[in-house]
Motif scaffolding. Structure first.
Motif, PDB file in Angstrom:
ATOM      1  N   LYS A 135       0.844  -1.200   0.000  1.00  0.00           N
ATOM      2  CA  LYS A 135       0.000   0.000   0.000  1.00  0.00           C
ATOM      3  C   LYS A 135       0.883   1.255   0.000  1.00  0.00           C
ATOM      4  CE  LYS A 135      -4.089   1.916   2.239  1.00  0.00           C
ATOM      5  NZ  LYS A 135      -3.722   3.282   2.546  1.00  0.00           N
ATOM      6  N   ALA A 136       1.945   1.227   0.806  1.00  0.00           N
ATOM      7  CA  ALA A 136       2.836   2.384   0.866  1.00  0.00           C
ATOM      8  C   ALA A 136       3.535   2.605  -0.475  1.00  0.00           C
ATOM      9  CB  ALA A 136       3.868   2.186   1.967  1.00  0.00           C
ATOM     10  N   ILE A 137       3.790   1.519  -1.191  1.00  0.00           N
ATOM     11  CA  ILE A 137       4.466   1.656  -2.483  1.00  0.00           C
ATOM     12  C   ILE A 137       3.513   2.241  -3.537  1.00  0.00           C
ATOM     13  CG2 ILE A 137       5.445   0.316  -4.407  1.00  0.00           C
ATOM     14  CD1 ILE A 137       6.830  -1.430  -2.259  1.00  0.00           C
ATOM     15  N   PHE A 138       2.252   1.814  -3.489  1.00  0.00           N
ATOM     16  CA  PHE A 138       1.288   2.318  -4.467  1.00  0.00           C
ATOM     17  C   PHE A 138       0.701   3.691  -4.077  1.00  0.00           C
ATOM     18  CE2 PHE A 138       0.523  -2.160  -6.128  1.00  0.00           C
ATOM     19  CZ  PHE A 138       1.017  -1.887  -7.391  1.00  0.00           C
ATOM     20  N   SER A 139       0.580   3.924  -2.791  1.00  0.00           N
ATOM     21  CA  SER A 139      -0.074   5.166  -2.347  1.00  0.00           C
ATOM     22  C   SER A 139       0.791   5.918  -1.333  1.00  0.00           C
ATOM     23  CB  SER A 139      -1.427   4.835  -1.700  1.00  0.00           C
ATOM     24  OG  SER A 139      -2.224   4.076  -2.567  1.00  0.00           O
ATOM     25  N   PRO A 140       2.019   6.254  -1.707  1.00  0.00           N
ATOM     26  CA  PRO A 140       2.896   6.926  -0.736  1.00  0.00           C
ATOM     27  C   PRO A 140       2.463   8.379  -0.523  1.00  0.00           C
ATOM     28  CG  PRO A 140       3.965   6.818  -2.891  1.00  0.00           C
ATOM     29  CD  PRO A 140       2.663   6.089  -3.024  1.00  0.00           C
ATOM     30  N   ARG A 141       2.532   8.817   0.729  1.00  0.00           N
ATOM     31  CA  ARG A 141       2.219  10.228   1.001  1.00  0.00           C
ATOM     32  C   ARG A 141       3.441  11.101   0.743  1.00  0.00           C
ATOM     33  NH1 ARG A 141       0.424   8.621   6.772  1.00  0.00           N
ATOM     34  NH2 ARG A 141       2.114   7.232   6.149  1.00  0.00           N
ATOM     35  N   SER A 142       4.607  10.458   0.698  1.00  0.00           N
ATOM     36  CA  SER A 142       5.829  11.205   0.383  1.00  0.00           C
ATOM     37  C   SER A 142       6.798  10.276  -0.325  1.00  0.00           C
ATOM     38  CB  SER A 142       6.453  11.738   1.672  1.00  0.00           C
ATOM     39  OG  SER A 142       6.596  10.673   2.595  1.00  0.00           O
ATOM     40  N   ILE A 143       7.536  10.857  -1.283  1.00  0.00           N
ATOM     41  CA  ILE A 143       8.494  10.065  -2.048  1.00  0.00           C
ATOM     42  C   ILE A 143       9.845  10.784  -2.056  1.00  0.00           C
ATOM     43  CG2 ILE A 143       9.059   9.096  -4.323  1.00  0.00           C
ATOM     44  CD1 ILE A 143       6.059   9.083  -4.956  1.00  0.00           C
ATOM     45  N   ALA A 144      10.890  10.084  -1.649  1.00  0.00           N
ATOM     46  CA  ALA A 144      12.235  10.639  -1.762  1.00  0.00           C
ATOM     47  C   ALA A 144      12.933   9.969  -2.941  1.00  0.00           C
ATOM     48  CB  ALA A 144      13.008  10.390  -0.474  1.00  0.00           C
ATOM     49  N   ILE A 145      13.790  10.746  -3.612  1.00  0.00           N
ATOM     50  CA  ILE A 145      14.500  10.194  -4.769  1.00  0.00           C
ATOM     51  C   ILE A 145      15.998  10.277  -4.509  1.00  0.00           C
ATOM     52  CG2 ILE A 145      14.823  10.294  -7.266  1.00  0.00           C
ATOM     53  CD1 ILE A 145      12.151  11.987  -7.291  1.00  0.00           C
ATOM     54  N   LEU A 198      10.346  -8.223  -2.864  1.00  0.00           N
ATOM     55  CA  LEU A 198       8.939  -8.251  -3.291  1.00  0.00           C
ATOM     56  C   LEU A 198       8.860  -8.821  -4.708  1.00  0.00           C
ATOM     57  CD1 LEU A 198       7.939  -4.740  -1.947  1.00  0.00           C
ATOM     58  CD2 LEU A 198       6.954  -6.913  -1.177  1.00  0.00           C
ATOM     59  N   HIS A 199       7.883  -9.697  -4.937  1.00  0.00           N
ATOM     60  CA  HIS A 199       7.770 -10.267  -6.281  1.00  0.00           C
ATOM     61  C   HIS A 199       6.368 -10.081  -6.850  1.00  0.00           C
ATOM     62  CE1 HIS A 199       5.939 -14.061  -4.809  1.00  0.00           C
ATOM     63  NE2 HIS A 199       6.731 -13.891  -3.772  1.00  0.00           N
ATOM     64  N   SER A 200       6.228 -10.457  -8.103  1.00  0.00           N
ATOM     65  CA  SER A 200       4.987 -10.216  -8.854  1.00  0.00           C
ATOM     66  C   SER A 200       3.742 -10.583  -8.069  1.00  0.00           C
ATOM     67  CB  SER A 200       4.981 -11.046 -10.132  1.00  0.00           C
ATOM     68  OG  SER A 200       6.194 -10.952 -10.783  1.00  0.00           O
ATOM     69  N   LEU A 201       3.800 -11.742  -7.417  1.00  0.00           N
ATOM     70  CA  LEU A 201       2.597 -12.241  -6.764  1.00  0.00           C
ATOM     71  C   LEU A 201       2.219 -11.391  -5.552  1.00  0.00           C
ATOM     72  CD1 LEU A 201       3.341 -16.048  -7.056  1.00  0.00           C
ATOM     73  CD2 LEU A 201       1.788 -14.697  -8.456  1.00  0.00           C
ATOM     74  N   ASP A 202       3.201 -10.780  -4.900  1.00  0.00           N
ATOM     75  CA  ASP A 202       2.875  -9.872  -3.793  1.00  0.00           C
ATOM     76  C   ASP A 202       1.987  -8.737  -4.304  1.00  0.00           C
ATOM     77  OD1 ASP A 202       4.476 -11.236  -1.902  1.00  0.00           O
ATOM     78  OD2 ASP A 202       6.268 -10.243  -2.663  1.00  0.00           O
ATOM     79  N   PHE A 203       2.301  -8.257  -5.499  1.00  0.00           N
ATOM     80  CA  PHE A 203       1.531  -7.148  -6.065  1.00  0.00           C
ATOM     81  C   PHE A 203       0.186  -7.621  -6.607  1.00  0.00           C
ATOM     82  CE2 PHE A 203       5.862  -5.685  -5.920  1.00  0.00           C
ATOM     83  CZ  PHE A 203       5.709  -4.404  -5.405  1.00  0.00           C
ATOM     84  N   MET A 204       0.179  -8.809  -7.191  1.00  0.00           N
ATOM     85  CA  MET A 204      -1.088  -9.345  -7.700  1.00  0.00           C
ATOM     86  C   MET A 204      -2.046  -9.607  -6.540  1.00  0.00           C
ATOM     87  SD  MET A 204       0.182 -11.814 -10.780  1.00  0.00           S
ATOM     88  CE  MET A 204      -1.448 -12.151 -11.455  1.00  0.00           C
ATOM     89  N   TYR A 230      -2.239  -7.961  -3.861  1.00  0.00           N
ATOM     90  CA  TYR A 230      -2.787  -6.657  -3.466  1.00  0.00           C
ATOM     91  C   TYR A 230      -3.819  -6.175  -4.480  1.00  0.00           C
ATOM     92  CZ  TYR A 230      -2.891  -1.749  -2.036  1.00  0.00           C
ATOM     93  OH  TYR A 230      -3.298  -0.513  -1.615  1.00  0.00           O
ATOM     94  N   MET A 231      -3.476  -6.281  -5.753  1.00  0.00           N
ATOM     95  CA  MET A 231      -4.359  -5.763  -6.806  1.00  0.00           C
ATOM     96  C   MET A 231      -5.685  -6.503  -6.868  1.00  0.00           C
ATOM     97  SD  MET A 231      -1.912  -5.066 -10.053  1.00  0.00           S
ATOM     98  CE  MET A 231      -0.451  -4.062  -9.960  1.00  0.00           C
ATOM     99  N   VAL A 232      -5.661  -7.794  -6.592  1.00  0.00           N
ATOM    100  CA  VAL A 232      -6.912  -8.557  -6.728  1.00  0.00           C
ATOM    101  C   VAL A 232      -7.963  -8.023  -5.746  1.00  0.00           C
ATOM    102  CG1 VAL A 232      -6.493 -10.500  -5.143  1.00  0.00           C
ATOM    103  CG2 VAL A 232      -7.760 -10.878  -7.235  1.00  0.00           C
TER     104      VAL A 232
END
Lengths: 474, 230
Positions: free
Chosen positions: A5-15, A196-202, A204-206
């Protein structure tokens, strides 16, 4: 799944390693985030600059005024340990590593990656990548990525959730799909999948409310049990999973090992999984875009009863042949429907399914609409393929409007292939596109996409019935 | 059902040991006995009748036909005596160090259609079940289907129908249809066995399994389990 969730909806991003050259890999993410309207805080980190593009730049991670929800790492692989040290000191929990030079190069790179993962584990850091292109969340204007596909503006938000193990190919699919009018909910390029791998994201998305279907470009599967659970949930929720799984051939498998450092499993076993969980496996990116576009635009068909309406007997046969190959039902029309249809078509047309209205259908202004309406009201028809040939000018535009109107009125999916060129048919095609009609480049592609969803739904109903039975047995 | 621990150590299990595991799961086997002497063999022959099959039972000789330690169509007591000694001699000649459990004496299943059922573990998806018709179908024509265990009756039926050979089982050219229902049940049981023992069994090869005509069931004729190397 808080980390995802933090990766998809971060309130702040540092680069980390942000560049003032906004066209370089380490400069693009900042530019894209601003261009696409990211609303959270952005913290560029680079001791070389006071500010980048008017945003205050920090010399190091530790000096940031808050803990960023997400850190993008755009520095050389050689500096990974320094970055992780700073992450640990600052309690940063989620990082995306764009850099390459890890497991995909083998040898030392592999060791480097293993060590980095170990540090992450010990410090409670979740890592996406390395060797990846980042993530998008189109509904929240998050573009934490450097792909050139983000030059397009605006980006279309929609219902397709996309996970790709190849960044370059994945984002080019994203671009092609966007330009074909397909909206996305979330996109993630997973690179080497060190943590983190593909299935972790899938996974979440499902469960994600904005995601209506999942698309995956896969070279390997990390966790079969997890994929089973995700596929089961997706069936329960009615979210089709479209998968482009490569590495069927021995040479393809070898290439995969040096690409994202992954080992592909047995293709026959993956096919078994596809069959057992009703995944839609496709062979090319065109199929991905066709299917994602169709799912975006229509409801799922209730069954595999196909209605075919064409302005050419030949096109009707072409579609019917393909539909039979796919195992769809080209159902017989009730006598009354045939009689009604025959009123609008000349004697050399066909009032049985596949219906051939011929080019003369345009003689009666309501003729085409009436035929479509009659077909759609047949209970055994769960979806309609329409093929229009060389109907040019105002007559064609009228037919396009008729199709748009019927599409809006019905819950049954309608797919259209208009087999004419853009120069002559451009206006009619634009009417269809503007009207949200699922338009395909060829009759076979149209029936392939609709057929895949029909078979998906038939499988799904059977699967859910059996699931319910077995839960009652227990 | 609890996993069967005791037998599953070492690399290959002998046919008899392999079948012990199958028996725990109610998988139908051809009638047989492990004879430790000629008298054992004769006693079984008297009960079961002729013709019979005799084969050497050893974990060290997994490919029995190649080693020449299988004798078919044994028709009387005299043939039992001759075969018993002969088979043991051949086994010794083939591999002097082979540990030999005895001689397996088995009913010769007549009629029916030969099929192959296999189990193999996939590193990502776990045990998978393979099905295909015997003879050239699997090996030459690659006409087999695969599912990830465990499977349901519906999935078992689908996996049979996925093969071209299914038409032969369903009855062609006046042949009676085979007992597909019993075959499905066997596939389901094998898939459950594979799941229960996934940490111990790396491969299972049932070749052949004979599917008898409708209502008469199936019989596993030969079985080989390869255990997980620890």
């Amino acid at each position: 799944m808080e980390d995802i969730k933090a990766i998809f909806s971060p309130r702040s991003i540092a680069i980390f390693g942000a560049s003032s050259n906004l066209n370089s890999i380490s400069g693009k993410p900042l530019r894209y985030l601003r261009q696409h309207g990211y609303e959270g805080k952005i913290y560029p980190i680079n001791p070389k600059y006071e500010e980048i593009a008017g945003i205050k730049c920090y010399p190091d991670l530790v000096g940031l005024p808050e803990i960023p929800d997400l850190l993008l790492v755009a520095v050389s692989y050689k500096r990974i340990f320094n970055v992780l040290e700073q992450c640990t000191a600052k309690s940063v929990k989620n990082i995306i590593v764009f850099s390459s030079g890890f497991a995909e190069v083998g040898g030392e790179g592999k060791k480097l990656q293993e060590k980095a993962v170990e540090i992450c584990r010990n410090s409670g850091i979740r890592l996406l990548g390395p060797n990846c292109q980042g993530v998008l969340n189109l509904h929240e204007n998050v573009t934490a990525a450097f792909s050139g596909s983000l030059e397009n503006k605006p980006l279309l938000a929609g219902g397709t959730g996309f996970v790709t193990q190849s960044g370059a190919l994945g984002f080019s699919i994203f671009n092609l799909a966007q330009e074909a009018g397909v909206g996305f909910s979330k996109v993630v390029s997973t690179g080497n999948e060190a943590d983190l791998h593909s299935l972790d994201f899938m996974e979440y998305m499902v469960e994600d409310a904005n995601t209506k279907s999942l698309v995956a470009y896969l070279e390997s599967v990390k966790d079969g049990d997890k994929f089973f659970r995700i596929a089961d949930r997706a069936l329960v929720l009615g979210k089709p999973i479209v998968v482009l799984k490569v590495g069927r051939s021995a040479i393809g498998q070898k290439a995969s090992a040096s690409h994202t450092g992954s080992l592909t499993g047995s293709d026959a076993v993956f096919d078994a999984f596809v069959k057992q969980k009703g995944l839609i496996r496709v062979d090319d990116i065109a199929d991905v875009i066709d299917l994602a576009g169709l799912i975006e635009k229509t409801e799922l068909p209730e069954g595999k009863g196909l209605g075919i309406v064409t302005t050419s007997g030949g096109a009707g046969i072409l579609v019917a042949d393909r539909a039979c190959d796919l195992g769809l039902d080209i159902c017989e029309l009730p006598e009354q429907a045939c009689r009604h249809i025959s009123k609008f078509i000349p004697p050399f047309g066909s009032d049985i399914n596949p219906v051939d209205v011929t080019a003369q259908v345009i003689n009666d202004p309501d003729g085409f609409s009436n035929v479509l309406n009659t077909m759609l009201s047949v209970p055994g028809i769960h979806g309609l393929v329409i093929v229009v040939t060389m109907i040019t000018g105002p007559a064609g535009e009228k037919m396009a409007h008729d199709i748009v109107m019927q599409t809006k009125k019905t819950d049954k999916p309608i797919v259209v292939a208009w087999t004419g060129g853009e120069k002559l048919m451009g206006k009619a095609l634009q009417i269809l596109r503007d009207g949200g009609v699922a338009l395909f480049k060829s009759p076979v592609r149209a029936v392939d996409a609709l057929g895949a969803l029909m078979k998906y739904q038939v499988f799904r109903k059977k699967y859910l019935a059996e699931k319910q039975r077995s839960s009652l047995d227990k | 059902m609890a996993a069967v621990k005791s037998q599953l150590e070492g690399k290959c299990l002998s046919e008899y040991e392999s079948k012990k595991v199958l028996r725990e799961y109610g998988i139908p086997l051809a009638a047989e006995t492990l004879a430790k002497s000629v008298d054992d063999a004769l006693a079984f022959a008297e009960r079961a009748g002729y013709p019979l099959v005799m084969k050497v039972d050893s974990p060290d000789i997994p490919h029995k036909t190649e080693a020449g330690v299988v004798k078919l169509n044994i028709g009387d007591a005299h043939a039992v005596r001759t075969a018993y000694d002969d088979l043991l001699k051949k086994a010794k000649a083939y591999d002097p160090n082979a540990s030999i459990n005895g001689v397996l004496v088995q009913e010769m299943v007549k009629g029916g259609t030969e099929v192959i059922i296999g189990v193999k573990k996939d590193p990502q998806f776990g045990p998978t079940v393979l099905f295909g018709l015997g003879g050239i179908f699997v090996e030459v024509m690659k006409d087999f289907s695969l599912r990830i265990a465990p499977i349901s009756m519906t999935e078992a039926m689908e996996m049979i129908d996925d093969t071209k050979g299914a038409r032969i089982l369903r009855g062609v050219r006046g042949r009676k249809p085979a007992d597909i229902n019993a075959l499905c049940e066997t596939l389901v049981k094998i898939s459950l066995m594979a799941i229960d023992n996934k940490d111990r069994i790396s491969e299972l090869d049932l070749n052949p399994v004979i599917v008898l005509p409708e209502g008469e069931g199936v019989r596993v004729v030969d079985a080989l389990i390869i255990t997980e190397q620890s």
